[in-house]
Design a protein around this motif. Structure first.
Motif, short mmCIF file in Angstrom:
data_model
loop_
_atom_site.label_atom_id
_atom_site.label_comp_id
_atom_site.label_asym_id
_atom_site.label_seq_id
_atom_site.Cartn_x
_atom_site.Cartn_y
_atom_site.Cartn_z
N ASP A 13 0.68 -0.77 -0.14
CA ASP A 13 0.13 0.10 0.22
C ASP A 13 0.88 1.11 -0.21
O ASP A 13 0.58 2.07 -0.68
CB ASP A 13 -0.56 0.03 1.45
CG ASP A 13 -2.31 1.37 1.35
OD1 ASP A 13 -3.10 1.36 0.00
OD2 ASP A 13 -2.37 1.53 1.90
N ALA A 14 1.76 0.98 0.88
CA ALA A 14 2.69 2.51 0.54
C ALA A 14 3.41 2.41 -0.03
O ALA A 14 3.59 3.35 -0.69
CB ALA A 14 3.47 2.69 2.02
N LEU A 15 3.92 1.45 -1.23
CA LEU A 15 4.47 1.62 -1.97
C LEU A 15 4.12 2.61 -3.06
O LEU A 15 4.28 2.93 -4.40
CB LEU A 15 5.71 0.42 -2.40
CG LEU A 15 6.85 0.14 -1.06
CD1 LEU A 15 6.93 -2.02 -1.92
CD2 LEU A 15 7.98 0.72 -1.27
N TYR A 16 2.41 1.43 -3.79
CA TYR A 16 1.72 2.53 -4.50
C TYR A 16 1.83 3.74 -4.16
O TYR A 16 1.52 4.39 -5.47
CB TYR A 16 0.44 1.26 -4.47
CG TYR A 16 -0.76 1.41 -5.21
CD1 TYR A 16 0.12 1.12 -6.67
CD2 TYR A 16 -1.44 2.59 -5.24
CE1 TYR A 16 -1.27 1.33 -7.86
CE2 TYR A 16 -2.24 2.32 -6.56
CZ TYR A 16 -1.94 1.97 -7.10
OH TYR A 16 -2.93 2.46 -8.42
N ARG A 17 1.45 3.57 -2.70
CA ARG A 17 0.74 5.57 -3.17
C ARG A 17 1.72 5.78 -2.60
O ARG A 17 1.35 7.15 -3.99
CB ARG A 17 0.08 5.59 -1.44
CG ARG A 17 -1.24 4.70 -1.66
CD ARG A 17 -2.14 4.79 -0.22
NE ARG A 17 -2.82 4.05 0.06
CZ ARG A 17 -4.16 4.17 -0.64
NH1 ARG A 17 -4.33 5.41 -1.94
NH2 ARG A 17 -4.90 3.44 -0.62
N ALA A 18 2.93 5.87 -2.75
CA ALA A 18 3.86 6.27 -3.22
C ALA A 18 4.57 6.25 -4.65
O ALA A 18 5.76 7.28 -4.86
CB ALA A 18 5.14 5.65 -2.44
N GLY A 19 3.83 5.21 -5.39
CA GLY A 19 4.82 5.76 -6.36
C GLY A 19 5.22 5.03 -7.05
O GLY A 19 6.34 4.86 -8.10
N GLU A 20 6.16 3.77 -6.17
CA GLU A 20 7.25 3.64 -6.61
C GLU A 20 7.16 2.22 -6.70
O GLU A 20 8.73 1.57 -7.56
CB GLU A 20 7.90 3.28 -4.75
CG GLU A 20 8.34 4.61 -4.56
CD GLU A 20 9.29 4.50 -3.11
OE1 GLU A 20 9.93 3.18 -3.32
OE2 GLU A 20 9.52 4.85 -2.27
N ILE A 21 5.91 1.50 -7.39
CA ILE A 21 5.24 0.57 -7.77
C ILE A 21 4.15 0.71 -8.04
O ILE A 21 3.32 1.50 -8.18
CB ILE A 21 5.10 -0.67 -6.81
CG1 ILE A 21 4.42 -0.90 -5.80
CG2 ILE A 21 7.13 -1.18 -6.07
CD1 ILE A 21 3.91 -1.87 -4.74
N GLU A 22 3.51 -0.55 -9.64
CA GLU A 22 2.38 0.06 -10.10
C GLU A 22 1.73 -1.18 -10.04
O GLU A 22 1.91 -2.22 -9.98
CB GLU A 22 2.91 -0.29 -11.63
CG GLU A 22 3.44 1.49 -12.21
CD GLU A 22 3.58 0.86 -13.40
OE1 GLU A 22 2.95 0.10 -14.22
OE2 GLU A 22 4.30 1.92 -14.12
N LEU A 23 0.30 -1.36 -9.85
CA LEU A 23 -0.75 -2.30 -9.89
C LEU A 23 -1.48 -2.75 -11.34
O LEU A 23 -2.48 -1.82 -11.72
CB LEU A 23 -1.78 -2.09 -8.84
CG LEU A 23 -2.88 -3.41 -8.36
CD1 LEU A 23 -2.40 -4.33 -8.35
CD2 LEU A 23 -3.72 -1.71 -7.34
N GLU A 24 -1.40 -3.64 -11.93
CA GLU A 24 -2.10 -3.97 -12.84
C GLU A 24 -3.10 -5.38 -12.23
O GLU A 24 -2.74 -6.12 -11.73
CB GLU A 24 -1.65 -4.17 -13.73
CG GLU A 24 -2.44 -4.65 -15.08
CD GLU A 24 -1.66 -4.71 -16.11
OE1 GLU A 24 -1.83 -5.23 -17.57
OE2 GLU A 24 -0.35 -5.24 -16.46
N VAL A 25 -4.56 -4.80 -12.22
CA VAL A 25 -5.98 -5.96 -12.73
C VAL A 25 -5.99 -6.56 -13.73
O VAL A 25 -5.99 -6.30 -14.70
CB VAL A 25 -7.18 -5.46 -12.28
CG1 VAL A 25 -7.96 -6.35 -11.94
CG2 VAL A 25 -6.65 -4.55 -10.59
#
Length: 147
Positions: A13-25
């Motif tokens: 959650d923290a990495l995603y919100r910081a833009g350090e990782i991406e999420l693809e469904v």
């Protein structure tokens, strides 16, 4: 936005919100096929799953035989952590039950494959007809600690 994560883990959650990782469904079938494509050296493929939904937003589409398809690209891994039932000393792997679902296909799609197994046997002790992942794909084998 709710993000997929384990109840006690806030790292993703923290990495995603910081833009350090991406999420693809990705639908499960597409995920498996994208990994298989990487292992087979396929550059991309068209699939009807997800066409006309948010999952296809921003992706190339094409009508094939009257049905809309979405262009999907392979998913490659730098490292695959694979769980198997048994390995021989060369790294040939045998799976049990659902461990066979994604482990074998991901082993072909990753640069480095580390297999965690319950048992390591001598080379030649596994019937070649039961080997699912040949040792050519496996870089390291780690045996589970005895219970």
């Amino acid at each position: 936005m709710l993000l997929p994560r384990q109840a006690d883990s806030h790292v993703f959650d923290a990495l995603y919100r910081a833009g350090e990782i991406e999420l693809e469904v990705v639908p499960q079938g597409n995920l498996a096929e994208r990994m298989r494509a990487a292992g087979a050296g396929i550059g991309a493929f068209f699939c009807p799953t997800g066409a006309g939904t948010l999952l296809a937003e921003g992706k190339e589409t094409r009508v094939i035989d009257g049905r809309t398809h979405v262009l999907e690209y392979p998913i490659k891994g730098d490292v695959a952590l694979v769980g198997a039932h048994r390995a021989d000393r060369m790294g040939n792997l045998v799976y049990r039950k659902t461990a066979r679902n994604f482990g074998p296909v991901m082993a072909t799609a990753a640069t480095t494959v580390i297999a965690q197994v319950r048992e390591i046997v001598d080379t030649g002790a596994i019937d070649p007809e039961t080997v699912v992942t040949p040792s050519i794909y496996v870089d390291r084998v780690v045996q589970e600690a005895a219970a």
